[in-house]
Structure formats: C-alpha cells, structure tokens
Scaffold this motif. Structure first.
Motif, PDB file in Angstrom:
ATOM      1  N   LEU A   1     115.714  21.561  60.350  1.00  0.00           N
ATOM      2  CA  LEU A   1     115.203  20.846  61.519  1.00  0.00           C
ATOM      3  C   LEU A   1     115.650  21.500  62.815  1.00  0.00           C
ATOM      4  O   LEU A   1     116.809  21.903  62.947  1.00  0.00           O
ATOM      5  CB  LEU A   1     115.710  19.393  61.477  1.00  0.00           C
ATOM      6  N   GLU A   2     114.715  21.604  63.761  1.00  0.00           N
ATOM      7  CA  GLU A   2     115.077  21.966  65.117  1.00  0.00           C
ATOM      8  C   GLU A   2     114.962  20.715  65.969  1.00  0.00           C
ATOM      9  O   GLU A   2     114.127  19.860  65.693  1.00  0.00           O
ATOM     10  CB  GLU A   2     114.133  23.039  65.673  1.00  0.00           C
TER      11      GLU A   2
ATOM     12  N   LEU B   1     102.591  30.342  67.360  1.00  0.00           N
ATOM     13  CA  LEU B   1     103.806  31.084  66.998  1.00  0.00           C
ATOM     14  C   LEU B   1     103.983  31.183  65.488  1.00  0.00           C
ATOM     15  O   LEU B   1     104.905  31.829  65.005  1.00  0.00           O
ATOM     16  CB  LEU B   1     105.032  30.395  67.595  1.00  0.00           C
ATOM     17  N   GLY B   2     103.106  30.498  64.760  1.00  0.00           N
ATOM     18  CA  GLY B   2     103.186  30.575  63.303  1.00  0.00           C
ATOM     19  C   GLY B   2     104.409  29.894  62.720  1.00  0.00           C
ATOM     20  O   GLY B   2     104.898  30.282  61.673  1.00  0.00           O
ATOM     21  N   ILE B   3     104.920  28.868  63.406  1.00  0.00           N
ATOM     22  CA  ILE B   3     106.073  28.149  62.871  1.00  0.00           C
ATOM     23  C   ILE B   3     105.596  27.304  61.688  1.00  0.00           C
ATOM     24  O   ILE B   3     104.601  26.594  61.798  1.00  0.00           O
ATOM     25  CB  ILE B   3     106.711  27.229  63.946  1.00  0.00           C
ATOM     26  N   SER B   4     106.334  27.356  60.610  1.00  0.00           N
ATOM     27  CA  SER B   4     105.861  26.731  59.364  1.00  0.00           C
ATOM     28  C   SER B   4     106.203  25.250  59.306  1.00  0.00           C
ATOM     29  O   SER B   4     106.992  24.814  58.483  1.00  0.00           O
ATOM     30  CB  SER B   4     106.468  27.460  58.167  1.00  0.00           C
ATOM     31  N   TYR B   5     105.577  24.466  60.179  1.00  0.00           N
ATOM     32  CA  TYR B   5     105.873  23.035  60.206  1.00  0.00           C
ATOM     33  C   TYR B   5     104.977  22.250  59.262  1.00  0.00           C
ATOM     34  O   TYR B   5     103.802  22.598  59.071  1.00  0.00           O
ATOM     35  CB  TYR B   5     105.666  22.476  61.623  1.00  0.00           C
ATOM     36  N   ALA B   6     105.552  21.152  58.765  1.00  0.00           N
ATOM     37  CA  ALA B   6     104.770  20.172  58.006  1.00  0.00           C
ATOM     38  C   ALA B   6     104.153  19.226  59.037  1.00  0.00           C
ATOM     39  O   ALA B   6     104.684  18.153  59.313  1.00  0.00           O
ATOM     40  CB  ALA B   6     105.672  19.420  57.035  1.00  0.00           C
TER      41      ALA B   6
ATOM     42  N   ASN C   1     112.649  23.178  47.924  1.00  0.00           N
ATOM     43  CA  ASN C   1     111.609  22.299  48.436  1.00  0.00           C
ATOM     44  C   ASN C   1     111.996  22.009  49.885  1.00  0.00           C
ATOM     45  O   ASN C   1     112.920  21.249  50.145  1.00  0.00           O
ATOM     46  CB  ASN C   1     111.587  21.006  47.610  1.00  0.00           C
ATOM     47  N   VAL C   2     111.299  22.651  50.820  1.00  0.00           N
ATOM     48  CA  VAL C   2     111.768  22.668  52.207  1.00  0.00           C
ATOM     49  C   VAL C   2     110.991  21.697  53.080  1.00  0.00           C
ATOM     50  O   VAL C   2     109.758  21.781  53.182  1.00  0.00           O
ATOM     51  CB  VAL C   2     111.662  24.095  52.799  1.00  0.00           C
ATOM     52  N   LEU C   3     111.725  20.781  53.684  1.00  0.00           N
ATOM     53  CA  LEU C   3     111.129  19.896  54.695  1.00  0.00           C
ATOM     54  C   LEU C   3     111.408  20.503  56.063  1.00  0.00           C
ATOM     55  O   LEU C   3     112.567  20.699  56.439  1.00  0.00           O
ATOM     56  CB  LEU C   3     111.747  18.493  54.605  1.00  0.00           C
ATOM     57  N   HIS C   4     110.339  20.812  56.787  1.00  0.00           N
ATOM     58  CA  HIS C   4     110.483  21.435  58.104  1.00  0.00           C
ATOM     59  C   HIS C   4     109.460  20.795  59.033  1.00  0.00           C
ATOM     60  O   HIS C   4     108.351  21.291  59.196  1.00  0.00           O
ATOM     61  CB  HIS C   4     110.236  22.958  57.969  1.00  0.00           C
ATOM     62  N   PRO C   5     109.836  19.653  59.611  1.00  0.00           N
ATOM     63  CA  PRO C   5     108.889  18.877  60.412  1.00  0.00           C
ATOM     64  C   PRO C   5     109.085  19.086  61.918  1.00  0.00           C
ATOM     65  O   PRO C   5     110.062  19.700  62.349  1.00  0.00           O
ATOM     66  CB  PRO C   5     109.265  17.449  60.045  1.00  0.00           C
ATOM     67  N   PHE C   6     108.152  18.557  62.674  1.00  0.00           N
ATOM     68  CA  PHE C   6     108.306  18.624  64.128  1.00  0.00           C
ATOM     69  C   PHE C   6     107.721  17.391  64.791  1.00  0.00           C
ATOM     70  O   PHE C   6     106.825  16.744  64.250  1.00  0.00           O
ATOM     71  CB  PHE C   6     107.651  19.885  64.693  1.00  0.00           C
TER      72      PHE C   6
END
Length: 829
Positions: free
Chosen positions: A43-44, A120-125, A77-82
């Motif tokens: 997470l950012e 930017l191609g950020i791999s967000y869900a 299993n990666v959770l990467h939300p925004f």
RNA sequence: GCCGGGGUGGCGAAAUUGGCAGACGCAUGGGACUUAAAAUCCCAAGCUCUUAACGAGCGUGCGGGUUCGAUUCCCGCCCCCGGCACCA
C-alpha cells in the motif's frame, strides 16, 4: 558492426498504451482472497486529490508498484489498491474563492489524477478504489464514532483549543507546527469551545511500548513517535490542597515554593478570595493572553505573582508560598509544580527574580554542595542528598525510590507516569468533512444517531462564505431533527470530523471495499491485513501513522481485527526537489509526469526516479538523468532484438559444453538474480538493483561482441537465460518495455503470471577469484587463483610474487594473514 | 538542552559479516562510424607528484585508539538534516 539498430526502433509510448489497455482488459491486478497462496498487502498512502500529481508524488506510487509487481512474480497474492483522501479544507477554500462546489472539484480532480496514475502503469486493483467523501465510505466513520462513543473513547468537553483564524477551525495539537497552522502557517490562537475528543491517551503506553516491536519501521519515525508521546516517570505529591507532579522527588527537601499554571482551577478560587480580586484576575488574563507559542518557546519572560497563600511541604512540614507563574502549563501533569530553585534552572531564575528562598539539597557525587550565596545557576544533575534530614548521603536515584515509597505509605502521593500526548480533538467547524452523527436533545442530552439512520449525509450547500462557525449550522433541514430517544425537537451536531479520521482506517476498507453492511468483513481483513509494505511521505510520521495505530487498537478492542499494528513494514520516501526546492504550483517548479512520459515514455521515468538514489532519500530532479535511463532502456531493447531470432531457435542449455565466456555470462546472470532479488525484496534499495542489471547488460554487450570473433554453440541458450531473466527482473521497474519484449520472445499472456527467475548457486559459483595482496596494509599485487586454493599454497604464491618481492626483500616476515576468499595480508618488519 | 539520522570524486551514488574505496550512472575528454553532425559502439577518468609510461604518495568531516587491515568498531570533537522542548 553488429549494433546497427538505432534508438528510433524503441518507441516506448506505443507500448505504454498497448499494455495498459491489456492489463485493464484482463483485470490483471484484481484479486480475491485465496488461501492457497501467501498474501501480500502492498500500500502507498492514498492521495489528496489536489488536481495534478507531480513527479514527487508519483515517486511514491512507483516504489509501491515495484514491490507489488515483484511480489506477484514471486507467487504472492498481492493486494495493491488505491483511493482518495477526498475531504478537506483546500477544496472548501477553493469553493469560497471560485464558487465551485467541493464535491464537483474533488470528483473532477480525482478523475484527472486517476488518469495520471493509469498512464504510469501502476498495477492497482482499481475495482477497490474508494473516496472518503462518498457516503458509502464516511458512513463507517460515523458508525465507528458511535462505537467509540459507546465505549467512552469519544467524548465531548469544553476546552481551550488551538484555533486557526485563517482556516476558521480548530486544530489538533498534532496539527500545530511551530505555533502555526500545519496547513497555512497562520499563528494559532486559543479558543474555548465544546469539542469532541478521541481518547488516544488511553493507548499512550501501548503505542509507546509496542513501537519497540516495529522492527521494519525507520528509526526516524519511531523516534518522532516516541518524542510525541513523551513519557516521563515521576511522582504525584500532595502539598495540602495542591497536587504537584515531579520527576525529581529526590529534591523535595529543597522545594521552597509552589507554582500554579494560570489555568489551574484553584487560581480562580484564590482570585475570588483575594484582597483585590480585580487586580488578581487582570494578572491571570494577562498571562493567559500571552500566546502559547511564545510561552512555550521561552521567548516570553518568566514572571509570576504571589497568591497570598501557603501550603505545607509534606516532607519538611514547612509552609511554602504559592505563586502563579506564566511558564507553568495547565495541560501537563497537574498544572502545578513544586519549585526547587537550587536544582531547576527555571525555578532558580524565578527565585532570584522575586527573591524567594533557595535551598541546596543535592551535591555532586565527587564535590561540594553549591553555596546559595555564590551560585549563579541551578545544579540540575543527579548527585548525593544533603540537607535532607536522615536521608542525607543517599543517591538521587535511591532517594527517588525511597521518597516515592514514603509518599505512598503516608498517603501523600504515588509514582506516576505522565505523557505529553493529549486526547485528539476531532471537531472541525467546516463543511467538507464527515458529519458527526450526534444529536443534542434538551431532554436527553447527547444522543447518537441510530445505526439504521446512517449515513448522516452531508447536505449540499449552495453558498460558501467562509464566515462564521460551522457552515452546516446554516442548513435548517439538516440541523432540526427529532430526538431518537424522546421524539422531541432536537438539534443535530453541526461540526464535521477531522479528515485524519478518514485516513486512520481506509487500509481496512480496501480489504472489503464495497461492503454495505459493515465497515469491512473481519474475515477479509484477517486475510489481507496487516499491511505488509506501506510507503509514503515522512510528513505523516506523527499524525497519520499514530492515529492509524490508535484506530487499529480501537478496532481490535471492538473485536473486528486481530492485530494491533496495522503496518508491518514502513518506508518513508524522499521528496523530489527541483532547483533545490520542494515542487509546488506556487513556486512554478513542478515537473509534470505526463510531459516526461511524452518525451521518453513511462518506463524511463519510472526507472529514473528509482535509480537516482535510495527510495527514502530526497533527490534533485535531473533531465539528463532521465535521458540516461531512457538510453539504457534502449540499450536493453537493442540487445534483446539482436538475440531474438537466435534465442527462439535455441536448444536447451548444455552445462557441459559451455565455453569460459559462456560460463562467465551465466555467472553474471545468476549473480544479478541474487542481487536484484535481495535489493528489492529485503533491502528496498532499488537503485542498486538497477545498477546490477546495468552491469549484466554491459557484460552482455561485451559477450555479444565476442561472439563475432569466437562464436559459441551454446551462445543462444546462454543469452536466452540471461535476457529472459533480465526481462522478468526489469518488469517491476519498466513493465511496458518488459511485457513487449516478453511477447516478442514468444511468450503468451502477461508477465503478471510468470515466475521470478530462480537463483542457481552452482552457476553463480566463481571459477577463479582475484586475491589482493597487501604488504603492511598497502595493496601491492593481485593474484588470480582458484577459490579452493589451500592457504599454504596461496601464501607461497603471494610471497613469491614479483610485485610483492621488492617490499619483503631484506625484511623479516612477521606474519601472513589470509582472509579466506578475500585477501592476503603480509606483515614485514 | 534531549532524542534520531547523516557527512565518500565535478555531480547522484556504491561498498550486503572489519578485507581491493569510488561499482552503476550523469556530466566531461578521446576514439570508431559518418561528407558532416546527431545517434550508436568502444576507451579514459579520485587528488597530487612525474613530460609520459612505469611508479610513488595522499585520500571516505576533524583528532586519537583497537587491528595484519577501519568508510565500517571504540573514545573525543566539528558540521548538516529531522523530531521534541520553560513538559517540572
């Protein structure tokens, strides 16, 4: 000339759009709970939708994306939300200025910034995207507020609060920076208001001690939190009707007067009972009028006045006068202190100024007690007691223990711990925030809005004047309600919540972003949380990160989460400066990511901001550095193109048939895998991960050149291993270029589903090593030897070396030290 | 004042367990290619002395120490950045 391809063949912009579309179409980064895989929550810190993200903001998202993409390749299993921290003052202030409703400007800013992040191609869900200004989010702020109210963690009281006259609202203590508003810098004034507070002090001790367990947090942040919580051990001691707090009970025999804060409740009573109440009160209000910043910084002169009262020092049984002093703080300790002028500098100055008695009760361990007549400053170090009745000769430390015990036995007080941390005032007299879900009833007092009536929707406001208190008070249909308890006419709370409430738990909501029955399903949070890797600006070291740790404990105590610490690893990223300054619209020095993407493509931008320095370091923006990153990507592109046809026809690698050069490239390939893996995964040093890949590419160029002169039958297989490994390792940094090359190398599907390259220790094993030889600590020669060479043989080789001999000839060899695999050190005399 | 982090070439930096200081890159210089330039490829490069090569000396803020060996460990300073601060 083999490298006849030119840069013009690398057209990153076309790849950018192609792959971004592919990822979106395949929902490449959307996830669900899957117990068959280890989870990773990356997470950012979510964004305030200010309108435009500049490269400084963007650096943080790239940091997170590299970690997220790498962990995916490792099989997590990666959770990467925004999401969006969408309430707050700037939107409301803009509305006052230009009349555009905060909701309109906020939603349009979100739309624009989301586009920037997607480019930017950020791999967000993205399916889990949330915005705190929407009722389906902030209703859970309200729900939680009510739970906290029920548990005594949210309470209302009248208190002196920090007020920003420019923002027209209350500020939490954490939001006052150097006596000014954290947002606009306007000097903060004091105001008495009825306010809602969160009882964060109930967790002060837990927040402090648990900080020790945060081994993957930067020391800097932990220090800031420790300082902020500010623990100090001491004792509460009764001087008759006045209780004081002291950390130096060992000096109590030297307590010759007592000082009260102007805010102390007894002061008002003393005034009423004094001979001249008017003059008394004038003094008090003069002190209270002195601004807090000045009072605290010591810029305001220490002064005070006698109350006309005396109390008894419980240890000496002597009467001591009671004074009011402007430097004593009402909100710390008991608001009263025992003054020991001989051993506290402030008390000393005060005593000299008003000619109060000074009594020395501690002498230095190895010296004489100070003489009151000649001393010029207080002696504040620990020492040995004197003039302290039968306790003379005790050390300060021992005296503190004994005096505290005595005070307890005699009912005069007890050992206590004081914290600097204060309860968190969350009421804001502004519009653009979460309405506080409370109702004021003349019959029933303060009544929470029933859960079934949530959310209390923020009404649309037509006009933004910026004048007066709480804008919601001007909306009668909002204010006038019936009391949920008695059904009579009642008034709704019109303050809104501090926006830091919104950001204190959003990371849980991402685990179950669309739940409309609960803030989140505890099972889903139990699967995803705590956050494994969290990154953001160091400016949140105190505010956001301490509030979030507090909320985690509140949720835990409500039985909704199992852990206390919400963020396992924290990385505080450095800012990107331009011309030595922080980028800002007003300074006109912002670097726009879209402009840079237009020039060199996303991947070069991503690569550059990661290569320029370690992520936590502040960096200066450099256009030529960006060009360098672009050049290197083009270099990768060319070498990959050069080998493409051969690699597609490659036969499986035959380890037995490799030439020395082949083996050297394999060694470099696997050494690079090892370095890049630990640099990203363990060390979070992305700059050195990139240099490692650069070295591999340099070696590949040399190898490619060598193939012209001495072609190797195994070259295609060796190149395949090296280049395909490189493509995968590069993909977290430069995902678009990597995906395209991966496809060109004949692979189907996206890189999201391949595996991180495996390190082969045997292939990385060096065949020969260079051993430096030192004579008396100075480098004199280098020997190229087998790593398995025996020490005795190595010593002989070293002593016989032509470059070594001149320095040993005619001298006695005293010692030869061999550091296995490192170096040979010869000592001569 | 207390607490924390840092100080390495012209610049950004690297050195993972006390073991070749300066990897990798930027800027620079030279060469190849080109009619030419750009781009690309290759090479050089810490500082000083030496015409240069060979080489020698110095060198990670300063001063000491431990060690065969210190950017790294210890002691004492200086400076920079951040936090807290009349907190009793």
């Amino acid at each position: 000339m083999i490298f006849c391809t030119t840069v013009s063949e690398y057209h990153p912009q076309q790849l950018d759009t192609k792959w971004q579309k592919r990822w979106a179409d395949t929902r490449a980064f959307e996830v669900t709970e899957d117990t068959s895989k280890p989870k990773f929550y990356c997470l950012e810190m979510f964004a305030y939708p200010s309108g435009h993200a500049h490269v400084g903001h963007v650096r943080n998202y790239i940091i997170g994306d590299i970690v997220a993409r790498m962990k995916r390749l490792q099989g997590f299993n990666v959770l990467h939300p925004f999401g969006w921290d969408a309430f707050g003052l700037p939107a409301e202030n803009a509305a006052i200025k230009n009349g555009i409703h905060p909701e309109v400007s906020t939603l349009s800013n979100i739309a624009h910034m989301k586009g920037q992040l997607q480019r930017l191609g950020i791999s967000y869900a993205w399916e889990r995207e949330l915005a705190t200004c929407l009722p389906d989010y902030y209703r859970w702020n309200q729900w939680l507020f009510i739970r906290m109210f029920e548990n005594g963690l949210a309470y209302r009281r009248r208190s002196t609060v920090n007020w920003c006259p420019s923002c027209n609202t209350v500020l939490a203590n954490e939001q006052v920076v150097d006596g000014g508003c954290w947002r606009c810098g306007t000097p903060v004034t004091q105001k008495d208001l009825e306010q809602w507070f969160f009882r964060i002090t109930a967790y002060a001790d837990d927040l402090l001690t648990a900080a020790e367990s945060l081994s993957k947090w930067p020391e800097k942040v932990l220090t800031m939190q420790r300082n902020w919580i500010g623990r100090s051990e001491g004792a509460r001691v009764t001087f008759g009707e006045i209780d004081v707090f002291t950390t130096r009970i060992d000096t109590i025999f030297g307590a010759t007067f007592v000082l009260l804060a102007p805010e102390h409740p007894l002061v008002a009573r003393y005034a009423d009972q004094s001979a001249d109440p008017t003059a008394f009160r004038e003094q008090i209000s003069r002190f209270r009028g002195q601004d807090r910043a000045g009072r605290i910084s010591g810029a305001v002169e220490k002064e005070g006045f006698f109350t006309g009262r005396s109390v008894i020092n419980p240890f000496t049984n002597a009467p001591v006068p009671v004074w009011v002093a402007n430097f004593v703080l009402g909100e710390y300790g008991t608001g009263a202190v025992m003054a020991v002028p001989a051993h506290d500098q402030r008390d000393y100055e005060f005593a000299r100024k008003y000619d109060l008695p000074i009594k020395v009760v501690v002498r230095p361990e190895d010296g004489q007690a100070a003489d009151v007549g000649t001393m010029t400053e207080a002696v504040s170090n620990d020492g040995v007691l004197v003039n302290s009745d039968r306790w003379d000769g005790l050390s300060s430390d021992e005296a503190r223990r004994q005096f505290t015990a005595i005070a307890r036995q005699r009912g005069l007080g007890e050992g206590t711990v004081q914290y600097r941390l204060k309860d968190w005032g969350i009421s804001r007299q502004r519009y653009w925030g979460t309405p506080i879900p409370m109702i004021h009833c003349p019959q029933d007092g303060i009544v929470p809005v029933p859960d079934a009536q949530l959310p209390v929707v923020l009404p649309k406001l037509a006009e933004f004047s910026g004048r007066g208190d709480s804008p919601l008070a001007q909306v009668p249909e909002f204010v006038n309600v019936v009391c949920p308890t008695c059904g009579g006419a009642a008034r709704r709370e019109t303050d809104t919540m501090d926006t830091f409430v919104d950001s204190s738990w959003y990371f849980y909501r991402f685990a179950d972003a669309h739940n409309d029955a609960m803030p989140f399903d505890p099972a889903k949070v139990a699967y995803w949380c705590p956050v494994d890797f969290y990154s953001g600006g160091v400016e949140h070291a105190i505010l956001h990160l301490i509030y979030s740790r507090f909320f985690a404990r509140v949720f835990r105590d409500l039985g909704l989460v199992e852990h206390a610490e919400p963020f396992t690893q924290l990385l505080t990223q450095g800012m990107v400066l331009k011309d030595g300054n922080v980028m800002s619209k007003s300074k006109g020095n912002v670097v726009d990511p879209d402009t840079m993407i237009g020039k060199v493509g996303v991947d070069a931008l991503r690569l550059y901001v990661m290569f320029v320095a370690p992520p936590e370091k502040e960096v200066e923006w450099s256009d030529s550095g960006l060009d360098g990153s672009f050049r290197w990507l083009a270099r990768v592109w060319h070498i990959a193109q050069h080998w493409k046809a051969q690699v597609s026809a490659a036969t499986p690698l035959d380890a037995a048939a490799l030439s020395a050069a082949d083996r050297a490239v394999r060694r470099k390939t696997h050494d690079t895998i090892r370095r890049v893996t630990t640099d990203i995964d363990v060390r979070k040093q992305f700059n050195t991960a990139i240099s490692a890949m650069m070295e591999l590419v340099n070696d590949l160029y040399a190898y490619t050149k060598l193939q012209e002169a001495e072609p190797s039958p195994q070259a295609a297989a060796v190149a395949k291993e090296a280049i395909e490994g490189l493509i995968v390792m590069l993909s977290p940094f430069a995902p678009h270029t990597a995906e395209e090359l991966w496809e060109e190398y004949g692979h189907r599907g996206t890189l999201a589903v391949v595996s991180w390259p495996a390190f082969d220790a045997a292939a990385a094993q060096a065949e020969e090593i260079v051993m430096p030889v030192q004579v008396n600590g100075k480098l004199r020669s280098r020997l190229t030897v087998s790593p398995e060479i025996a020490d005795a043989e190595l010593e002989q080789l070293a002593l016989a070396d032509v470059a070594v001999k001149p320095y040993t000839e005619g001298k006695t060899i005293k010692k030869v030290v061999i550091a296995k695999g490192r170096l040979v050190s010869i000592v001569v005399g």
